[in-house]
Design a protein around this motif. Structure first.
Motif, mmCIF file in Angstrom:
data_model
loop_
_atom_site.group_PDB
_atom_site.id
_atom_site.type_symbol
_atom_site.label_atom_id
_atom_site.label_comp_id
_atom_site.label_asym_id
_atom_site.label_seq_id
_atom_site.Cartn_x
_atom_site.Cartn_y
_atom_site.Cartn_z
ATOM 1 N N ALA A 214 0.748 -1.290 0.243
ATOM 2 C CA ALA A 214 -0.086 -0.034 0.164
ATOM 3 C C ALA A 214 0.917 1.326 0.027
ATOM 4 O O ALA A 214 0.550 2.198 -0.817
ATOM 5 C CB ALA A 214 -0.955 -0.158 1.194
ATOM 6 N N ALA A 217 1.997 1.968 -3.611
ATOM 7 C CA ALA A 217 1.140 2.548 -4.360
ATOM 8 C C ALA A 217 0.783 3.929 -3.988
ATOM 9 O O ALA A 217 0.634 4.653 -4.720
ATOM 10 C CB ALA A 217 -0.076 1.538 -4.188
ATOM 11 N N ARG A 220 3.829 5.936 -5.604
ATOM 12 C CA ARG A 220 3.673 5.928 -6.891
ATOM 13 C C ARG A 220 2.686 7.051 -7.288
ATOM 14 O O ARG A 220 2.895 7.627 -8.495
ATOM 15 C CB ARG A 220 3.444 4.617 -7.513
ATOM 16 C CG ARG A 220 4.463 3.578 -7.812
ATOM 17 C CD ARG A 220 4.213 2.370 -8.475
ATOM 18 N NE ARG A 220 3.217 1.678 -7.763
ATOM 19 C CZ ARG A 220 3.537 0.655 -6.922
ATOM 20 N NH1 ARG A 220 4.828 0.151 -6.542
ATOM 21 N NH2 ARG A 220 2.583 -0.214 -6.606
ATOM 22 N N TYR A 221 1.345 6.907 -6.757
ATOM 23 C CA TYR A 221 0.493 8.017 -7.088
ATOM 24 C C TYR A 221 0.991 9.463 -6.743
ATOM 25 O O TYR A 221 0.909 10.485 -7.656
ATOM 26 C CB TYR A 221 -0.678 7.708 -6.171
ATOM 27 C CG TYR A 221 -1.993 8.671 -6.397
ATOM 28 C CD1 TYR A 221 -2.814 8.538 -7.337
ATOM 29 C CD2 TYR A 221 -2.098 9.705 -5.612
ATOM 30 C CE1 TYR A 221 -4.063 9.475 -7.754
ATOM 31 C CE2 TYR A 221 -2.814 10.866 -6.169
ATOM 32 C CZ TYR A 221 -3.709 10.545 -6.943
ATOM 33 O OH TYR A 221 -4.866 11.604 -7.236
ATOM 34 N N HIS A 252 -5.744 6.157 -3.227
ATOM 35 C CA HIS A 252 -5.443 5.554 -4.409
ATOM 36 C C HIS A 252 -4.898 4.006 -3.789
ATOM 37 O O HIS A 252 -5.045 2.852 -4.572
ATOM 38 C CB HIS A 252 -4.627 6.192 -5.006
ATOM 39 C CG HIS A 252 -4.141 5.561 -6.338
ATOM 40 N ND1 HIS A 252 -4.665 5.495 -7.562
ATOM 41 C CD2 HIS A 252 -2.828 4.996 -6.565
ATOM 42 C CE1 HIS A 252 -4.279 4.529 -8.406
ATOM 43 N NE2 HIS A 252 -3.010 4.322 -7.898
ATOM 44 N N ALA A 253 -4.157 4.023 -2.853
ATOM 45 C CA ALA A 253 -3.686 2.682 -2.262
ATOM 46 C C ALA A 253 -4.593 1.702 -1.575
ATOM 47 O O ALA A 253 -4.145 0.675 -1.124
ATOM 48 C CB ALA A 253 -2.385 3.077 -1.307
#
Length: 375
Positions: A214, A217, A220-221, A252-253
């Motif tokens: 998570a 993620a 990265r977002y 987003h994660a």
């Protein structure tokens, strides 16, 4: 909540030196962000109150329907009793006394008791539902009053933010290009000194570890948002404020976290700086009015302040308060490839003008170049 700027307030003259100007600017930006986070908190609370009012309204409707049903049942029983009396029929108790059959008397006695209990139950339910409907109506009225008060607080916070940003704009407009350049250089030097002191203190991890799935993620977002403008109250997709970026990244994660930096600091699990892992949130200032997402190697991704864009910054770019972890139960990945960062991810200073509203679409190259020229 910060005090709104006073009309006619005297701003420091550029001749007083870049150090004083930087201190003044940082103070104004911090006050603006504090008011912005107050606006965000009021907005979150307002949405919660609206949902609560809708829930109470639904429950009140059900209670009123139940009340109407019980009233109808009570009325039917009253009519049955009245019609039985007028028709000359004997009451269950009198029939019990006149009965010659003991078993029949017992059965009639049982039926009479059951009928009495049924009628008593109807009356009790009628009173209970009447009280419940009244209590729900009062709660709904209270929720509406609180909602109106929250809307007023939200408006006040919005006015305060706008006032602070206008004050920053007036100060920057009074500077010459040379003074702006000197201000940027001085700010960079101050940040570099703070970063060196923090690294030398040993408070940061000796090496960058891997994030959880998570956390990776979320990282990265956040990296994909680099270059988008800071706009107070914004949470994407075209622009962000500080906590709008961090909350959206973790959403987003797949994990919902509080919207504001203060709530993130208060409600998420705190971790010492020397245990930071990528994806953790770094919180700044004594009142927790700013937040960024840890990248590793002593750097964060943040939406710094008005006039700037989402960027990579040294972790010591602002006064540190501490760090929190949205997924303390998560297991770090065995391997992780950090997201690629644009070449200019760390470029640009934090001085600039205030955007009034988020763009409808993501900024194109021409808009980005114009914003960079304005800074």
């Amino acid at each position: 909540m910060v005090e709104p700027p006073q009309t006619g307030e005297q701003l420091p003259a550029p001749a007083r030196g870049v150090g004083e100007l930087l201190t003044r600017l940082r103070g104004l930006y911090q006050q603006a962000e504090e008011a912005s986070e107050a606006y965000n908190a009021a907005e979150v609370a307002l949405k919660a109150r609206q949902a609560e009012e809708e829930r109470l309204a639904t429950k009140l409707g059900r209670a009123r329907s139940a009340l109407d049903s019980e009233r109808a049942t009570a009325g039917r029983l009253a009519r049955e009793q009245y019609q039985g009396t007028r028709g000359g029929s004997l009451s269950p108790y009198l029939r019990l006394l006149l009965s010659g059959d003991p078993q029949q008397a017992v059965d009639q006695r049982r039926l009479a008791a059951r009928e009495g209990a049924r009628r008593a139950g109807v009356v009790a339910r009628l009173e209970r539902d009447r009280k419940q409907a009244g209590a729900l109506a009062g709660a709904a009225r209270k929720a509406r009053d609180e909602q109106e008060a929250l809307a007023a607080r939200q408006k006040q916070a919005q006015t305060e933010v706008t006032g602070r940003l206008k004050e920053v704009e007036r100060l920057l407009a009074a500077l010459t290009p040379e003074e702006l350049a000197g201000l940027g250089a001085h700010e960079a030097a101050v940040t570099a000194g703070a970063q060196r002191s923090l690294v030398d203190s040993g408070r940061l991890p000796a090496r960058t570890t891997t994030p959880t799935a998570a956390g990776g993620a979320a990282l990265r977002y956040a990296a994909a948002q680099i270059g988008k403008p800071y706009v107070w109250g914004a949470e994407g997709p075209g622009s962000f404020d500080c906590s709008g970026l961090t909350s959206r990244a973790w959403e987003h994660a797949g994990r919902s976290i509080p919207r504001t930096s203060q709530e993130q600091w208060e409600r998420l699990t705190r971790v010492p700086l020397d245990r930071l892992r990528p994806g953790d949130l770094v919180v700044y200032f004594p009142k927790a009015t700013h937040v960024a997402l840890y990248v590793g190697d002593g750097k964060v991704i943040q939406a710094p302040r008005p006039g700037a864009t989402v960027k990579v910054s040294p972790i010591a770019a602002n006064p540190l308060l501490g760090a929190v972890r949205p997924d303390p139960e998560g297991t770090p990945l065995a391997e992780f490839t950090p997201p690629p960062l644009p070449g200019a991810a760390a470029a640009g200073d934090d001085a600039g003008y205030a955007s009034e509203e988020a763009p409808d679409e993501e900024p194109d190259d021409a808009a980005t170049e114009a914003a960079a020229s304005a800074r």
